[in-house]
Design a protein around this motif. Structure first.
Motif, short mmCIF file in Angstrom:
data_model
loop_
_atom_site.label_atom_id
_atom_site.label_comp_id
_atom_site.label_asym_id
_atom_site.label_seq_id
_atom_site.Cartn_x
_atom_site.Cartn_y
_atom_site.Cartn_z
N LEU A 1 0.87 -1.20 -0.03
CA LEU A 1 0.09 -0.24 0.00
C LEU A 1 1.04 1.11 0.23
CD1 LEU A 1 -2.38 0.89 -0.16
CD2 LEU A 1 -2.23 1.08 2.95
N VAL A 2 0.94 2.27 -0.90
CA VAL A 2 1.68 2.87 -1.09
C VAL A 2 0.63 4.96 -0.59
CG1 VAL A 2 3.53 2.52 -2.60
CG2 VAL A 2 1.30 3.54 -3.60
N GLY A 3 -0.54 4.69 -0.99
CA GLY A 3 -1.30 5.64 -0.67
C GLY A 3 -3.28 5.31 -0.58
N MET A 4 -3.68 6.67 -0.96
CA MET A 4 -5.44 6.59 -1.33
C MET A 4 -5.20 7.63 -2.21
SD MET A 4 -5.90 4.28 1.01
CE MET A 4 -7.92 3.94 1.21
N LYS A 5 -6.24 7.31 -3.36
CA LYS A 5 -6.83 8.13 -3.60
C LYS A 5 -8.28 8.56 -3.52
CE LYS A 5 -9.11 6.91 -7.74
NZ LYS A 5 -9.36 6.18 -9.02
N MET A 6 -9.15 9.91 -3.88
CA MET A 6 -10.29 10.47 -3.88
C MET A 6 -10.64 10.29 -5.57
SD MET A 6 -12.13 10.89 -1.43
CE MET A 6 -13.04 12.61 -0.90
N GLY A 7 -11.60 10.14 -5.88
CA GLY A 7 -12.51 9.71 -6.46
C GLY A 7 -13.93 10.46 -6.85
N LEU A 8 -14.52 10.83 -8.47
CA LEU A 8 -15.57 11.63 -8.33
C LEU A 8 -16.19 12.98 -7.72
CD1 LEU A 8 -17.92 8.92 -8.53
CD2 LEU A 8 -16.57 9.87 -10.76
N THR A 9 -14.72 13.78 -7.16
CA THR A 9 -14.65 14.86 -6.07
C THR A 9 -14.26 16.17 -7.13
OG1 THR A 9 -12.34 14.88 -6.70
CG2 THR A 9 -13.15 14.17 -4.68
N SER A 10 -15.00 16.15 -8.60
CA SER A 10 -14.95 17.75 -10.08
C SER A 10 -16.25 17.27 -9.77
CB SER A 10 -13.57 17.71 -10.72
OG SER A 10 -13.74 16.08 -11.34
N GLY A 20 -8.34 13.69 -6.69
CA GLY A 20 -9.17 13.54 -7.67
C GLY A 20 -8.89 14.53 -9.09
N GLY A 21 -9.55 13.60 -10.03
CA GLY A 21 -9.57 14.29 -11.52
C GLY A 21 -10.11 15.94 -11.20
N ALA A 22 -9.64 16.92 -12.09
CA ALA A 22 -10.10 18.34 -12.16
C ALA A 22 -10.94 18.17 -13.17
CB ALA A 22 -8.71 19.30 -11.95
N THR A 23 -10.75 17.76 -14.73
CA THR A 23 -11.71 17.63 -15.38
C THR A 23 -12.35 15.97 -16.07
OG1 THR A 23 -9.55 16.97 -17.34
CG2 THR A 23 -9.81 19.39 -16.45
N ALA A 24 -12.83 16.24 -16.92
CA ALA A 24 -12.92 14.81 -17.39
C ALA A 24 -11.88 14.45 -17.83
CB ALA A 24 -14.00 14.70 -18.51
N ALA A 25 -12.35 12.98 -18.33
CA ALA A 25 -10.42 11.60 -18.39
C ALA A 25 -11.09 11.09 -19.46
CB ALA A 25 -10.89 10.59 -17.56
N ILE A 26 -9.96 10.93 -20.46
CA ILE A 26 -9.71 11.34 -21.91
C ILE A 26 -8.66 9.87 -22.11
CG2 ILE A 26 -9.60 13.21 -22.37
CD1 ILE A 26 -6.86 13.00 -22.93
N PRO A 27 -9.91 9.25 -23.51
CA PRO A 27 -9.04 7.29 -23.31
C PRO A 27 -7.40 8.30 -23.89
CG PRO A 27 -11.17 8.33 -24.47
CD PRO A 27 -10.37 8.79 -24.09
N CYS A 28 -6.87 6.51 -23.16
CA CYS A 28 -4.96 6.57 -23.73
C CYS A 28 -5.02 5.57 -24.44
CB CYS A 28 -4.25 5.50 -22.67
SG CYS A 28 -4.36 6.86 -21.21
N GLN A 29 -4.73 6.28 -25.80
CA GLN A 29 -4.07 5.61 -27.15
C GLN A 29 -2.69 4.64 -26.64
OE1 GLN A 29 -6.99 7.76 -29.19
NE2 GLN A 29 -7.91 6.65 -28.70
N VAL A 30 -2.87 4.41 -28.53
CA VAL A 30 -0.78 3.68 -28.72
C VAL A 30 -0.48 4.59 -29.31
CG1 VAL A 30 1.07 2.00 -29.82
CG2 VAL A 30 -1.00 1.01 -28.44
N GLY A 31 0.63 5.34 -28.65
CA GLY A 31 0.87 6.96 -29.53
C GLY A 31 1.43 7.72 -28.98
#
Ligand code: OOG
Ligand code: MG
Length: 260
Positions: free
Chosen positions: A58-67, A231-242
């Motif tokens: 365990l190295v830490g914790m995250k919050m999610g859905l905070t924005s 937590g994320g400040a904006t919407a998340a975007i898909p990761c694509q190869v490259g």
């Protein structure tokens, strides 16, 4: 209802297997309609035990859905938390392997590094006093559920989609005002999301404080040295190869990774 430990161990095995094999699964709540929020956190902890038994720590914790942006993107409007393990940690400039994940997305965050243990119904001033450092962070999330769709209880059981995170240089000036720092996330040099740290629960420190309160409800807290993603400040975007994903945060600098 009372919790059947065999049942949440089974659910933990299902989400863990989906993560390990990068194979999307139907929502747990479809198969187990009795899944409650309280039980979902037990499933999350049971799935962490599986990771720990494989040598992750365990190295830490995250919050999610905070924005608001994140809540609206996912259609879930309650802040949640998840666990971060050693296997999820990357350094700025590292690569992320697309094939290891179901449908990874990336989001811009602020991270805290704790200097002291802290728990209880603390104020945000007390929470800040336990912080040793602050940095920019990119979080890679990867829901194990088909089409990245879930309910609150499902995403909690799936460890809040935790997958990988990349930390920028830690600034050891916890007194830095992080209430409203500009954040720009780009892919291959093209700006994709812009925002402010103010979008994170109105203030990233408020997110940290809420996390400490949520952990307190189950008799837990944060430990010195742990990392907290606010937590994320904006919407998340898909990761694509490259993709070369970069995040620039005012005062905190740049963090980046490549998708291979
Ligand atoms: C859930 C995790 C949300 C954040 O920063 O809001 C999260 C998800 O969107 O899959 O990490
Ligand atoms: Mg996140």
């Amino acid at each position: 209802m009372s919790f059947d430990p065999a049942l949440f161990q089974k659910m933990a095995q299902i989400v863990d297997h989906a993560a390990v094999t990068a194979t999307p699964i139907p929502m747990l709540s479809a198969e187990f309609p009795e899944l409650t929020l309280e039980m979902a956190y037990l499933v999350q902890r049971a799935s962490m035990q599986r990771r720990f038994s494989r040598g992750e720590t365990l190295v830490g914790m995250k919050m999610g859905l905070t924005s608001r942006a994140k809540m609206e993107q996912m259609g879930v409007h309650n802040p949640i938390y998840g666990h971060l393990t050693s296997a999820m940690q990357r350094s700025s400039g590292d690569v992320i392997e697309r094939s290891h994940y179901c449908h990874p997305r990336v989001e811009p965050e602020i991270a805290f590094v704790m200097r002291n243990d802290i728990s209880g119904r603390v104020t945000s001033t007390e929470a800040l006093a336990a912080v040793g450092g602050i940095c920019a962070a990119l979080e890679v999330i990867d829901s194990r559920y088909t089409d990245f769709k879930f309910t609150l209880n499902d995403v909690v059981a799936d460890n809040a989609s935790s997958t990988a995170y990349v930390l920028g240089e830690v600034i050891e000036t916890p007194s830095l005002d992080v209430s409203n720092l500009g954040m720009v996330m780009s892919v291959n040099g093209v700006v994709r999301e812009t925002g402010s740290s103010a979008a994170i629960f109105d203030h990233p420190l408020r997110s940290l404080t809420a996390l400490i309160h949520m952990l307190n409800e189950v008799g837990e807290g944060l430990k010195a040295g742990q990392i907290v993603l606010a937590g994320g400040a904006t919407a998340a975007i898909p990761c694509q190869v490259g993709d070369r994903v970069t995040l620039d945060v005012q005062e905190l600098g740049r963090v980046e990774f490549r998708v291979v």
